[in-house]
Write an enzyme that holds these catalytic residues in place. Structure first.
Site, short mmCIF file in Angstrom:
data_model
loop_
_atom_site.label_atom_id
_atom_site.label_comp_id
_atom_site.label_asym_id
_atom_site.label_seq_id
_atom_site.Cartn_x
_atom_site.Cartn_y
_atom_site.Cartn_z
N SER A 154 0.82 -1.22 0.00
CA SER A 154 0.00 0.00 0.00
C SER A 154 0.84 1.26 0.00
O SER A 154 0.33 2.35 -0.24
CB SER A 154 -0.91 0.02 1.23
N HIS A 177 -3.24 -3.65 -5.48
CA HIS A 177 -3.49 -3.16 -4.14
C HIS A 177 -4.94 -3.40 -3.76
O HIS A 177 -5.83 -2.64 -4.13
CB HIS A 177 -3.14 -1.67 -4.07
N GLU A 189 -6.54 -1.34 -6.79
CA GLU A 189 -5.68 -0.46 -7.57
C GLU A 189 -4.68 -1.31 -8.34
O GLU A 189 -3.93 -2.08 -7.74
CB GLU A 189 -4.96 0.53 -6.65
#
Length: 323
Positions: A154, A177, A189
């Site tokens: 992250s 992510h 993501e």
């Protein structure tokens, strides 16, 4: 984030690093059913659960059988909640659903063996870049040519994690992510580096869509999309408090009732974990690409004090609020 935040604010990611046990991750490719998830913690188990629910064969990897059993127990409990919603009046159907999904999840303490037949390998271990680099060095030697290697980090640069890999491996190396809790949170993501080829990104997007998630593709930049926008908001809220502009409770009320946010910034900070926020912000201020020395990520006396005293938020019973 955790389950309670599903109806609230988008989650910031993981806590400050502990160099020991693996956390979670998943692997799969569009044309390949098999996924390897490196790390059996809450994130990895969640990714494994979602992949298995959508008919992928999954191998969940961690450093010990005990850690793997914890991951499996987390999946079973989470799947039980899903089953009750799908079959509210049929206990037998609930049990069959849980057993069927878990039957597609194998457990292993060997990352190399798990990666050997995987089309996608996702690492989701603690936020320690040396640990991640070492893991991927082994995975690159074991995974099939053309497999996607992905990190669930992250806060760490994807390109930095993959910097020791060959040019061919870098073409198929991306960030995936996921957000916590994985079974409930819809966003993933998809982070592309300058070295990643378009086919790898397309394959990753197809995998994400195939497991019922919504992909958001972005460049490899600090915080990607969500955390890059969320952390400045959190830090400015803390600075408002430090300047005596308003109390934490009034700032929270203002953002919930005035901006329509489901959770105020201090409630969110406590929920995420103040140590997590400090870890990411300190890293960005020290060496974040394009962010090093940026005043908005400079240390906060209030945040530093709370973390030093062990007041990390909900998980310790005290942060900006008491719980």
């Amino acid at each position: 984030m955790y389950a309670a935040a599903v109806t609230r604010m988008p989650p910031l990611m993981r806590a400050a690093p502990r160099v020991r046990a693996f956390a979670s991750s998943a692997a799969a490719q569009t044309a390949v059913d098999r996924v390897a998830v490196i790390g059996g913690g809450q994130m990895g188990a969640g990714i494994a659960q979602v992949a298995a629910t959508h008919k992928h064969d999954v191998t969940l990897v961690d450093v010990s059988q005990e850690a793997l059993e914890r991951g499996k127990a987390y999946m079973a409990k989470s799947l039980g909640r899903v089953a009750k919603k799908k079959f509210p009046d049929d206990a037998q159907a609930q049990g069959r659903f849980v057993d069927e999904v878990l039957s597609r999840v194998a457990l292993s303490t060997s990352p190399a063996e798990a990666a050997g037949s995987a089309g996608l390998v996702i690492e989701a271990v603690v936020e320690n870049i040396k640990l991640k680099q070492d893991i991927f060095a082994g995975l690159a030697a074991a995974a099939p040519e053309g497999a996607i290697l992905a990190s669930n980090t992250s806060s760490l640069p994807i390109a930095k994690i993959s910097e020791q890999l060959s040019a061919a491996r870098k073409k198929r190396f991306i960030g995936l992510h996921f957000f916590n809790p994985v079974p409930q949170m819809k966003l993933v993501e998809v982070v592309r580096t300058d070295e990643a080829d378009q086919q790898a990104v397309d394959d990753a997007v197809a995998f994400v869509k195939g497991i019922g998630k919504v992909p958001a593709v972005c460049k490899d930049t600090p915080g990607f999309i969500v955390n890059r926008l969320l952390l400045p908001y959190m830090m400015e809220s803390i600075r408002l408090l430090e300047r005596g502009v308003a109390s934490a409770r009034d700032i929270d009320a203002a953002m919930k009732l005035g901006a329509g946010y489901p959770m105020g910034p201090f409630e969110l900070c406590d929920y995420v974990g103040l140590d997590t926020i400090k870890f990411i912000v300190d890293g960005w201020h020290k060496e974040g690409k394009g962010l090093a020395g940026d005043k908005q990520f400079a240390p906060s006396a209030k945040l530093d004090e709370l973390v030093k005293n062990g007041h990390l938020g909900v998980k310790t019973g005290r942060g900006f609020y008491e719980y």
